[in-house]
Design a protein around this motif. Structure first.
Motif, mmCIF file in Angstrom:
data_model
loop_
_atom_site.group_PDB
_atom_site.id
_atom_site.type_symbol
_atom_site.label_atom_id
_atom_site.label_comp_id
_atom_site.label_asym_id
_atom_site.label_seq_id
_atom_site.Cartn_x
_atom_site.Cartn_y
_atom_site.Cartn_z
ATOM 1 N N ASN A 6 5.747 -17.677 -1.566
ATOM 2 C CA ASN A 6 4.598 -17.104 -0.864
ATOM 3 C C ASN A 6 5.021 -16.429 0.435
ATOM 4 O OD1 ASN A 6 5.123 -19.941 -0.184
ATOM 5 N ND2 ASN A 6 3.437 -19.754 1.251
ATOM 6 N N LYS A 7 6.052 -16.971 1.092
ATOM 7 C CA LYS A 7 6.503 -16.370 2.349
ATOM 8 C C LYS A 7 7.192 -15.029 2.095
ATOM 9 C CE LYS A 7 6.746 -20.562 5.137
ATOM 10 N NZ LYS A 7 7.488 -21.333 6.154
ATOM 11 N N PHE A 8 7.933 -14.931 1.004
ATOM 12 C CA PHE A 8 8.543 -13.641 0.672
ATOM 13 C C PHE A 8 7.466 -12.612 0.337
ATOM 14 C CE2 PHE A 8 12.260 -16.404 -0.517
ATOM 15 C CZ PHE A 8 13.101 -15.926 0.466
ATOM 16 N N ALA A 9 6.482 -13.020 -0.456
ATOM 17 C CA ALA A 9 5.398 -12.100 -0.805
ATOM 18 C C ALA A 9 4.617 -11.693 0.436
ATOM 19 C CB ALA A 9 4.466 -12.759 -1.830
ATOM 20 N N GLY A 10 4.433 -12.620 1.365
ATOM 21 C CA GLY A 10 3.740 -12.296 2.602
ATOM 22 C C GLY A 10 4.529 -11.352 3.482
ATOM 23 N N GLY A 11 5.843 -11.561 3.550
ATOM 24 C CA GLY A 11 6.685 -10.670 4.330
ATOM 25 C C GLY A 11 6.619 -9.238 3.836
ATOM 26 N N GLU A 12 6.565 -9.069 2.515
ATOM 27 C CA GLU A 12 6.451 -7.729 1.945
ATOM 28 C C GLU A 12 5.187 -7.040 2.436
ATOM 29 O OE1 GLU A 12 6.516 -8.428 -2.242
ATOM 30 O OE2 GLU A 12 8.708 -8.444 -2.380
ATOM 31 N N ARG A 13 4.093 -7.782 2.486
ATOM 32 C CA ARG A 13 2.804 -7.174 2.802
ATOM 33 C C ARG A 13 2.599 -6.949 4.299
ATOM 34 N NH1 ARG A 13 2.820 -9.487 -1.883
ATOM 35 N NH2 ARG A 13 1.345 -8.881 -3.516
ATOM 36 N N MET A 24 9.318 -2.911 8.951
ATOM 37 C CA MET A 24 9.725 -2.116 7.792
ATOM 38 C C MET A 24 8.567 -1.498 7.017
ATOM 39 S SD MET A 24 13.048 -2.282 7.738
ATOM 40 C CE MET A 24 13.469 -1.823 6.051
ATOM 41 N N THR A 25 7.326 -1.679 7.435
ATOM 42 C CA THR A 25 6.200 -1.080 6.722
ATOM 43 C C THR A 25 6.262 0.441 6.840
ATOM 44 O OG1 THR A 25 4.808 -1.220 8.684
ATOM 45 C CG2 THR A 25 4.720 -3.089 7.147
ATOM 46 N N PRO A 26 5.654 1.175 5.890
ATOM 47 C CA PRO A 26 5.653 2.647 6.000
ATOM 48 C C PRO A 26 5.069 3.148 7.317
ATOM 49 C CG PRO A 26 4.960 1.972 3.805
ATOM 50 C CD PRO A 26 5.070 0.712 4.613
ATOM 51 N N SER A 27 4.086 2.415 7.853
ATOM 52 C CA SER A 27 3.464 2.837 9.115
ATOM 53 C C SER A 27 4.286 2.435 10.329
ATOM 54 C CB SER A 27 2.068 2.219 9.243
ATOM 55 O OG SER A 27 2.167 0.799 9.371
ATOM 56 N N GLY A 28 5.233 1.515 10.125
ATOM 57 C CA GLY A 28 5.986 0.981 11.252
ATOM 58 C C GLY A 28 5.203 -0.044 12.056
ATOM 59 N N LYS A 29 4.019 -0.436 11.535
ATOM 60 C CA LYS A 29 3.169 -1.406 12.218
ATOM 61 C C LYS A 29 2.935 -2.631 11.333
ATOM 62 C CE LYS A 29 0.634 1.926 15.087
ATOM 63 N NZ LYS A 29 -0.718 2.347 15.553
ATOM 64 N N ILE A 30 2.561 -3.739 11.962
ATOM 65 C CA ILE A 30 2.199 -4.935 11.212
ATOM 66 C C ILE A 30 0.890 -4.660 10.481
ATOM 67 C CG2 ILE A 30 1.696 -7.406 11.338
ATOM 68 C CD1 ILE A 30 4.521 -6.632 12.274
ATOM 69 N N GLY A 59 6.653 -5.451 5.660
ATOM 70 C CA GLY A 59 7.305 -4.384 4.919
ATOM 71 C C GLY A 59 8.505 -4.789 4.114
ATOM 72 N N SER A 60 8.919 -6.053 4.198
ATOM 73 C CA SER A 60 10.083 -6.515 3.435
ATOM 74 C C SER A 60 9.994 -8.025 3.255
ATOM 75 C CB SER A 60 11.384 -6.163 4.167
ATOM 76 O OG SER A 60 12.496 -6.801 3.543
ATOM 77 N N ALA A 61 10.337 -8.483 2.053
ATOM 78 C CA ALA A 61 10.387 -9.926 1.805
ATOM 79 C C ALA A 61 11.386 -10.603 2.729
ATOM 80 C CB ALA A 61 10.754 -10.187 0.343
ATOM 81 N N ASN A 62 12.407 -9.864 3.149
ATOM 82 C CA ASN A 62 13.464 -10.426 3.985
ATOM 83 C C ASN A 62 13.100 -10.465 5.465
ATOM 84 O OD1 ASN A 62 15.363 -10.860 1.867
ATOM 85 N ND2 ASN A 62 15.717 -8.662 1.798
ATOM 86 N N PRO A 69 25.007 -6.359 8.008
ATOM 87 C CA PRO A 69 24.026 -5.272 7.963
ATOM 88 C C PRO A 69 23.270 -5.269 6.640
ATOM 89 C CG PRO A 69 26.136 -4.477 8.783
ATOM 90 C CD PRO A 69 26.369 -5.874 8.306
ATOM 91 N N ARG A 70 21.954 -5.205 6.740
ATOM 92 C CA ARG A 70 21.107 -5.273 5.554
ATOM 93 C C ARG A 70 20.756 -3.880 5.080
ATOM 94 N NH1 ARG A 70 15.703 -8.143 6.695
ATOM 95 N NH2 ARG A 70 14.693 -6.146 6.317
ATOM 96 N N ILE A 71 20.845 -3.684 3.783
ATOM 97 C CA ILE A 71 20.465 -2.400 3.201
ATOM 98 C C ILE A 71 19.228 -2.632 2.348
ATOM 99 C CG2 ILE A 71 21.176 -0.481 1.749
ATOM 100 C CD1 ILE A 71 24.080 -1.179 2.382
ATOM 101 N N ASP A 72 18.083 -2.122 2.784
ATOM 102 C CA ASP A 72 16.840 -2.273 2.037
ATOM 103 C C ASP A 72 16.641 -1.036 1.163
ATOM 104 O OD1 ASP A 72 15.231 -4.789 2.843
ATOM 105 O OD2 ASP A 72 16.013 -4.032 4.745
ATOM 106 N N LEU A 73 17.108 -1.139 -0.081
ATOM 107 C CA LEU A 73 16.966 -0.031 -1.012
ATOM 108 C C LEU A 73 15.609 -0.099 -1.695
ATOM 109 C CD1 LEU A 73 20.516 -0.231 -2.652
ATOM 110 C CD2 LEU A 73 19.744 1.385 -0.894
ATOM 111 N N PRO A 74 15.070 1.036 -2.110
ATOM 112 C CA PRO A 74 13.816 1.006 -2.868
ATOM 113 C C PRO A 74 14.012 0.175 -4.142
ATOM 114 C CG PRO A 74 14.376 3.250 -2.217
ATOM 115 C CD PRO A 74 15.571 2.402 -1.904
#
Length: 718
Positions: free
Chosen positions: A138-145, A553-559, A148-151, A336-341
């Motif tokens: 649930n925390k990974f899914a929440g981080g995505e939303r 990491m969200t597309p908007s750059g905002k929470i 912007g990233s599960a990580n 260094p983390r690489i967040d690929l699509p």
């Protein structure tokens, strides 16, 4: 005699250890007082790692099931036969027919878990099951939303916070999830010593709550209503940093609308937390110069773990405590983390989404047993025991027997491995070179930023092999390239050839080449440099103020405070759930319980942990509920959920709040013929009672419902 410094890989704390050995035998393990993070702390499980490595049931050669019995075979035979069968399944059914499960005993080592993902990619397979959907997805899914990233995960700035509200957490027993913090109680006691406060929100008065802070009893699996009531009161009292919200966040008005109906008085009806108590907690939170809300496994395993994550982190954010000294911080990884699509994947079972590239373990049986395209026919289980740790054990047993190929990589033959066609002996953590696991290395979830490297402490017994090497060799035998890369397979083949040469072979093993590259990418100078820091290496400390507006990491750059799917679920389900809670207010709710001398399912084959009255799990119940059920201390109880039941001895315990019972998980080893100590214990498997299948898991997070289940309890007559 040889003395070597290393670090533990049993949990997130990863404490520094000093290991004394004699002729590859562990003589003693001590805490390392000079380790930069743990500073002389280690729990008893870490200090007993030698008992795991030298277990009397340790596997030392490959096994094959022949006419229902396991027989030792050579590595060449095992690899050849597994490769041939896997090649045939892959050729006929494709990568969709191949899956893997990775268990907790190996999850805190970096290399073998990476190797498993490379192995699956070799076959174009993507079905990876882990314990994550039993304890934290649930925390990974929440981080995505939200971020912007599960990580991207945040954690309390424990060393500076003035107020901590810990929900469903008991660090005295199980440390703290999603935060690497050795000796947690020392850090938490420091909060009170500097004039701060700690609240423990939990259905039982835990060992942690007895040490410090204030215990707030809550009805199991009503955490979402507590969180919404807290949010409602925070907004009502003007506790929102509007300027910070406007600058760094989206969706505040929608979030406020979601909370509007859930006043402190209303949620008290189901949480059983008095409205005045909730209001006092909110006032303390607002008054503190640095406050943090934090929850752990007790919340994760409820029906609404993802929604609670959303509301909690929204509270931390809008109150101004996100990215603030003493609030919650977003760590920086070491590598260094690489967040690929990534492709959005869903299961063929009800289109249930993957979370952080893994598929929910709660539908593992359905993925194996459901006919049609994508049916799992080959399963690789690495250091896991899902038969005991996942819900629906009876159906899982049937599923494992239905597989065309079932291979287990492990150091003992546990209940799950008993169903395997082949068991391949891997390594204990002290037998491999390693760096801290993913949460450290890639996500930076550590208040004290540090890093360590360890060489193997002892040589493996018999013909045990590194799991990464085993998986690479299976790829070779099946005619595919590791990770689908001809270059990588060639490099690993070269590594095996170089290993046979004197001196160079000790430097060119596949795992050391991999770890060395990671260390250099982190600008830590490679293995040779890290060996100069056997106590770990301190890194640049976490800094508040470097996340919002810079690393989101969200597309908007905002929470994103109001993810659309979470808002929709809240609107569609919470009112009906609230009504159900009121209607079921007189029922008993079952929660799981962690124990000091236990660790999931895999510590019970060590004699020191199961001596005397510790050779079973118990049903814990307060005196009033015990009398109502006809139970007595020391008697036996039948716990039933639906058509499933287990029988366990009773401990009357007034630390349990009314309407709550607890049974520790991970037990039920009586049929484990490969575990000579655990099979003599008397515990029962609580996960036989837990809901299973696609309708029992939380949408979007894939989390199994394993806490707060309504149960029926009756006395067992002698």
């Amino acid at each position: 005699m040889k003395t070597q410094k290393t670090f533990c890989r049993i949990c997130e704390a990863q404490c520094g250890l000093i290991v004394n050995t004699d002729n590859e035998k562990i003589i003693s393990i001590e805490p390392n007082p000079d380790h930069v993070a743990s500073k002389g702390y280690a729990c008893m499980k870490g200090l007993k790692m030698g008992d795991f490595a030298h277990n009397p049931d340790r596997l030392t050669s490959p096994l094959k099931k022949i006419d229902g019995e396991f027989q030792a075979i050579s590595w060449s035979q095992a690899l050849s036969e597994i490769g041939e069968k896997l090649k045939a399944i892959h050729s006929e059914h494709g990568g969709e027919a191949i899956a893997a499960y990775m268990g907790n005993p190996i999850s805190f080592s970096f290399w073998p878990t990476t190797a498993m993902t490379l192995f699956l990619k070799a076959f174009g397979a993507n079905k990876l099951f882990t314990p994550g959907t039993q304890d934290c997805a649930n925390k990974f899914a929440g981080g995505e939303r939200l971020f912007g990233s599960a990580n991207d995960q945040v954690f309390p700035d424990i060393e500076h916070t003035q107020l901590l509200i810990a929900i469903g957490s008991n660090p005295v027993i199980s440390k703290m999830s999603f935060i690497s913090m050795p000796h947690p109680m020392e850090k938490l006691q420091a909060i009170e010593q500097r004039g701060g406060k700690v609240y423990w929100v939990n259905p039982r008065k835990t060992e942690s709550a007895k040490r410090l802070g204030e215990h707030i009893a809550i009805r199991p699996d009503t955490d979402i209503f507590f969180a919404l009531g807290f949010l409602n009161e925070l907004i009502r009292c003007g506790g929102v940093d509007q300027q910070r919200v406007a600058t760094y966040m989206n969706g505040y008005d929608t979030l406020a609308d979601v909370a509007q109906a859930w006043t402190a008085d209303r949620v008290a009806q189901v949480t059983r937390i008095p409205a005045d108590t909730l209001r006092r907690m909110v006032q303390d939170y607002m008054a503190a110069d640095g406050a943090a809300m934090y929850f752990s496994t007790g919340v994760n395993q409820g029906r609404f773990g993802l929604l609670v994550y959303w509301i909690q982190e929204a509270i931390n954010a809008i109150s101004g405590n996100l990215d603030k000294r003493g609030g919650v911080l977003a760590g920086k990884g070491v590598v260094p983390r690489i967040d690929l699509p990534t492709e959005t994947l869903t299961s063929r079972i009800n289109d249930i989404p993957y979370v952080n590239s893994t598929i929910p373990a709660g539908i593992m049986a359905e993925e194996i047993l459901t006919p049609g395209k994508g049916k799992v026919r080959a399963m690789f289980n690495m250091s896991g025991n899902p038969l005991l740790t996942c819900s629906g054990s009876d159906r899982l047993s049937q599923a494992f027997d239905d597989l065309e190929l079932f291979v287990c990589l492990d150091i003992v033959r546990n209940e799950t491995a008993a169903h395997a066609d082949y068991i391949l002996p891997g390594l204990h953590s002290l037998e491999r070179a390693d760096i801290p696991f993913y949460f450290f290395t890639m996500m930076g979830l550590m208040p004290t930023r540090s890093f360590s490297y360890t060489d193997a402490v002892i040589a493996p017994p018999g013909s045990c092999r590194d799991e990464g090497l085993i998986l690479r060799q299976i790829c070779n035998a099946a005619g595919v390239h590791l990770a689908g890369s001809r270059w990588l397979q060639w490099a690993s083949n070269a590594g095996v050839w170089l290993k046979k040469t004197p001196f160079i072979g000790q430097l060119a093993t596949m795992e050391k080449l991999f770890l060395g590259l990671l260390l250099r990418s982190a600008k830590l100078g490679g293995i040779s440099n890290m060996r100069k820091h056997p106590d770990g290496l301190l890194l640049e400390p976490n800094q508040p103020g470097d996340y919002l507006g810079q690393r989101v990491m969200t597309p908007s750059g905002k929470i994103e405070l109001a993810p659309a799917d979470l808002v929709a679920r809240a609107e569609q389900t919470l009112e009906s759930t609230f009504a159900q809670e009121l209607a079921n207010s007189d029922t008993l709710k079952l929660i799981q319980k962690r124990e000091r001398f236990s660790h999931n399912s895999w510590a019970h084959n060590v004699d020191a942990f199961v001596k005397g009255e510790r050779n079973t799990n118990y049903l814990y119940i307060n005196e009033t509920d015990a009398k109502a059920c006809g139970l007595v201390d020391g008697g036996r109880a039948l716990a039933r959920v639906g058509e499933h039941s287990i029988e366990v001895p009773v401990k009357v315990d007034d630390d349990m709040m009314p309407g709550t019972i607890a049974i520790p998980h991970g037990w039920g080893h009586q049929q484990a013929s490969g575990l000579s100590i655990a099979s003599k214990t008397h515990g029962a498997n609580i996960n036989r009672l837990m809901p299973s299948g696609p309708d029992s898991i939380e949408p979007a997070s894939g989390m199994s419902h394993m806490n707060g289940v309504i149960a029926h309890i009756s006395a067992v007559s002698n």
